[in-house]
Design a protein around this motif. Sequence first.
Motif, short mmCIF file in Angstrom:
data_model
loop_
_atom_site.label_atom_id
_atom_site.label_comp_id
_atom_site.label_asym_id
_atom_site.label_seq_id
_atom_site.Cartn_x
_atom_site.Cartn_y
_atom_site.Cartn_z
N LEU A 238 15.72 42.31 -15.99
CA LEU A 238 16.17 41.67 -14.69
C LEU A 238 17.52 41.96 -14.53
CD1 LEU A 238 15.32 37.88 -15.97
CD2 LEU A 238 14.39 39.45 -14.06
N PRO A 239 18.25 41.68 -13.29
CA PRO A 239 19.57 42.20 -12.77
C PRO A 239 20.64 41.98 -13.82
CG PRO A 239 18.56 41.17 -11.06
CD PRO A 239 17.67 40.84 -12.20
N GLY A 240 21.38 42.90 -14.41
CA GLY A 240 22.59 42.84 -15.28
C GLY A 240 21.85 43.03 -16.77
N GLY A 241 20.65 43.58 -16.80
CA GLY A 241 20.13 43.76 -18.18
C GLY A 241 20.05 42.33 -19.00
N GLU A 242 19.93 41.32 -18.31
CA GLU A 242 19.95 39.95 -19.07
C GLU A 242 18.68 39.71 -19.75
OE1 GLU A 242 20.35 36.97 -16.42
OE2 GLU A 242 22.43 37.44 -15.59
N LEU A 243 18.61 39.31 -20.93
CA LEU A 243 17.49 39.07 -21.96
C LEU A 243 17.25 37.78 -22.03
CD1 LEU A 243 17.77 41.52 -24.73
CD2 LEU A 243 16.59 41.89 -23.01
N ARG A 244 16.46 36.94 -21.13
CA ARG A 244 16.11 35.50 -21.10
C ARG A 244 14.98 35.26 -20.81
NH1 ARG A 244 16.19 34.16 -16.06
NH2 ARG A 244 17.42 35.57 -14.20
N ARG A 245 14.49 33.93 -20.63
CA ARG A 245 13.19 33.50 -20.37
C ARG A 245 13.01 33.58 -18.76
NH1 ARG A 245 9.94 31.05 -24.07
NH2 ARG A 245 8.71 29.93 -22.21
N ARG A 246 11.97 34.08 -18.36
CA ARG A 246 11.87 34.31 -16.78
C ARG A 246 11.61 32.71 -16.30
NH1 ARG A 246 13.39 38.60 -19.22
NH2 ARG A 246 12.62 40.57 -18.04
N SER A 247 12.19 32.33 -15.15
CA SER A 247 12.14 31.18 -14.67
C SER A 247 11.19 31.12 -13.32
CB SER A 247 13.46 30.49 -14.27
OG SER A 247 14.14 31.26 -13.55
N THR B 138 23.72 52.04 -13.59
CA THR B 138 23.84 51.60 -12.19
C THR B 138 22.76 51.48 -11.16
OG1 THR B 138 25.96 52.03 -13.09
CG2 THR B 138 25.84 51.48 -10.87
N ASP B 139 22.40 52.90 -11.15
CA ASP B 139 21.43 52.84 -10.08
C ASP B 139 20.23 52.10 -10.35
OD1 ASP B 139 21.76 56.55 -9.88
OD2 ASP B 139 22.93 54.93 -8.88
N VAL B 140 19.44 51.97 -11.57
CA VAL B 140 18.53 51.09 -11.63
C VAL B 140 18.92 49.56 -11.29
CG1 VAL B 140 17.09 50.14 -13.67
CG2 VAL B 140 17.56 52.44 -13.69
N GLN B 141 20.13 49.11 -11.91
CA GLN B 141 20.56 47.76 -11.53
C GLN B 141 20.60 47.63 -9.95
OE1 GLN B 141 23.85 46.87 -13.80
NE2 GLN B 141 22.88 47.26 -15.82
N GLU B 142 21.28 48.43 -9.46
CA GLU B 142 21.37 48.39 -7.89
C GLU B 142 19.99 48.51 -7.30
OE1 GLU B 142 23.97 51.47 -6.53
OE2 GLU B 142 25.74 50.73 -7.27
N ASP B 143 18.93 49.12 -7.60
CA ASP B 143 17.65 49.06 -7.07
C ASP B 143 17.07 47.59 -7.22
OD1 ASP B 143 16.72 52.61 -7.91
OD2 ASP B 143 17.71 51.88 -6.10
N GLN B 144 17.22 47.01 -8.29
CA GLN B 144 16.46 45.78 -8.64
C GLN B 144 17.26 44.79 -7.99
OE1 GLN B 144 16.19 45.56 -12.86
NE2 GLN B 144 14.35 47.08 -13.09
N THR B 145 18.40 44.75 -7.83
CA THR B 145 19.08 43.52 -7.22
C THR B 145 19.28 43.65 -5.85
OG1 THR B 145 21.28 44.92 -7.92
CG2 THR B 145 20.33 43.06 -9.38
N LEU B 146 19.07 45.18 -5.15
CA LEU B 146 19.22 45.24 -3.63
C LEU B 146 20.51 45.21 -3.18
CD1 LEU B 146 15.78 43.53 -2.15
CD2 LEU B 146 16.22 45.97 -3.27
#
Length: 295
Positions: A114-123, A215-223
């Motif tokens: 998820l954006p920011g590399g967060e490890l949490r349950r998907r809502s 950085t590139d991966v996070q930018e791709d996933q968060t647009l």
Amino acid sequence: MSVDIRLPSKRRTLPRQVDSEPKHIVSPGDVISEDLGYMRGHGTFVQDDKLIASVSGIVERVNKLICVRPFNTRYNGEIGDVVVGRITEVGQKRWKVETFSRLDSVLLLSSVNLPGGELRRRSSKDELMMREYFTEGDLISAEVQSIFADGSLSLHARSLKYGKLRQGTLVQVPPTMVKRCKTHFHNLQCGATVIMGNNGSVWISPLVKEQSVATDVQEDQTLIDNTPQRISPTDRETISRLRNCVLALAEHSILLFDTSLMYAYEESIKYSVKDLLKPEVKEEIANIVRQQLYQ
């Protein structure tokens, strides 16, 4: 009107490779063995107490196990394989991915970063934003996590080196042409990054710097920034040259890995990118690469 004329050149003949035992080539329906002491492997079936081939290929024997390695086949995934695929459908908490296998592969929402590399349950909010992560037509790199009972693959893209692929070109070759190596991500000295998927999909893009991967991966996933970056003419030529080298090696049955690709690239420098599509140039480059690999 221009005419392209190439003078004949002397070629060094390759020494014949003497195999310890000749290759056993079979066609569908051929009897491999009538001995009941062997175990049935892939590409075979038993009928009337005989082991019979179900595909065309080469018979391989490992102790008591007999299987047939087909010449041309769909990708049969194994756990830990690196694949390059295309999103074909966005479903409920999962994406369907075309990986050149018999069935569509599955990428679960819980198997991506998820954006920011967060490890949490998907809502439910994450489920509504699935198209902002990956949508139909997107190319992604992933790893085979498990294999379902029906043979379809379950993928994951939790590592930062996996994710959406942008600014490059995709080359499809037979899966048997990609050599299984310790790593399938290569930053080549010629100035390009190559991902050699075990499913026969080879992705070629401009060189990715190590410090900018996350950085590139996070930018791709968060647009955050969806504007495509401009590729320099030098990078375009390098990518095009590598693409033609991949096609030349695959056409002449030379396994694809970083060493063979670099040999082909270095030999292709004396030709223009357009000339690399000529059959005689492909054959010449393939012969030289084969000689270098045998040395």
